[in-house]
Design a protein around this motif. Structure first.
Motif, PDB file in Angstrom:
ATOM      1  N   LEU A  87      27.846  34.265  25.036  1.00  0.00           N
ATOM      2  CA  LEU A  87      27.047  35.275  25.027  1.00  0.00           C
ATOM      3  C   LEU A  87      27.626  36.728  24.853  1.00  0.00           C
ATOM      4  O   LEU A  87      26.961  37.592  24.324  1.00  0.00           O
ATOM      5  CB  LEU A  87      26.185  35.262  26.434  1.00  0.00           C
ATOM      6  N   ARG A  90      27.411  37.429  21.646  1.00  0.00           N
ATOM      7  CA  ARG A  90      26.147  37.252  21.125  1.00  0.00           C
ATOM      8  C   ARG A  90      25.917  36.195  20.353  1.00  0.00           C
ATOM      9  O   ARG A  90      24.849  36.160  19.272  1.00  0.00           O
ATOM     10  CB  ARG A  90      25.588  38.457  20.383  1.00  0.00           C
ATOM     11  N   ARG A  92      24.336  32.684  19.653  1.00  0.00           N
ATOM     12  CA  ARG A  92      23.044  31.932  20.628  1.00  0.00           C
ATOM     13  C   ARG A  92      23.101  30.301  20.218  1.00  0.00           C
ATOM     14  O   ARG A  92      22.232  29.590  20.497  1.00  0.00           O
ATOM     15  CB  ARG A  92      21.716  32.455  19.878  1.00  0.00           C
TER      16      ARG A  92
END
Length: 115
Positions: A87, A90, A92
């Protein structure tokens, strides 16, 4: 209940053990993951060592239950941190880390339920 405990523990130990081997032998997948997570590649060796310790701890827990509980709890923490690292950058693509986390959590739950 013993059958579930045995199957989940052996499956978790095998999967985590394979991940440890991939890290320790310098396979490309852990190196690419380290690059994607913006971690130094040399971290794959200590991370692989932690995974190996977790896998061996799960197996040792079959004889000494407290070791299995501690190993499973350690792996749950390991994969929670892995979620955080994904996370942080970023990323996913959480499928693999989710599967590993669920296996570690299942190993902890069946260990606690059985003992």
């Amino acid at each position: 209940m013993f059958a579930a405990y045995l199957v989940v523990t052996l499956l978790a130990a095998a999967v985590v053990g394979l991940a440890a081997v991939a890290n320790l032998i310098g396979h490309e997948y852990p190196k690419k993951q380290a690059d994607r997570m913006r971690l130094p590649r040399w971290w794959t060796l200590p991370l692989g060592t932690l995974l190996a310790a977790g896998a061996l701890g799960l197996l040792a827990g079959l004889a000494v239950p407290v070791l299995g509980r501690l190993a499973a709890a350690g792996l749950v923490l390991y994969f929670l941190v892995a979620f955080g690292v994904h996370l942080r950058v970023r990323d996913r693509h959480l499928g693999v880390v989710s599967a590993f986390f669920c296996l570690a959590a299942a190993a902890l739950v069946v260990n606690l339920a059985y003992h």
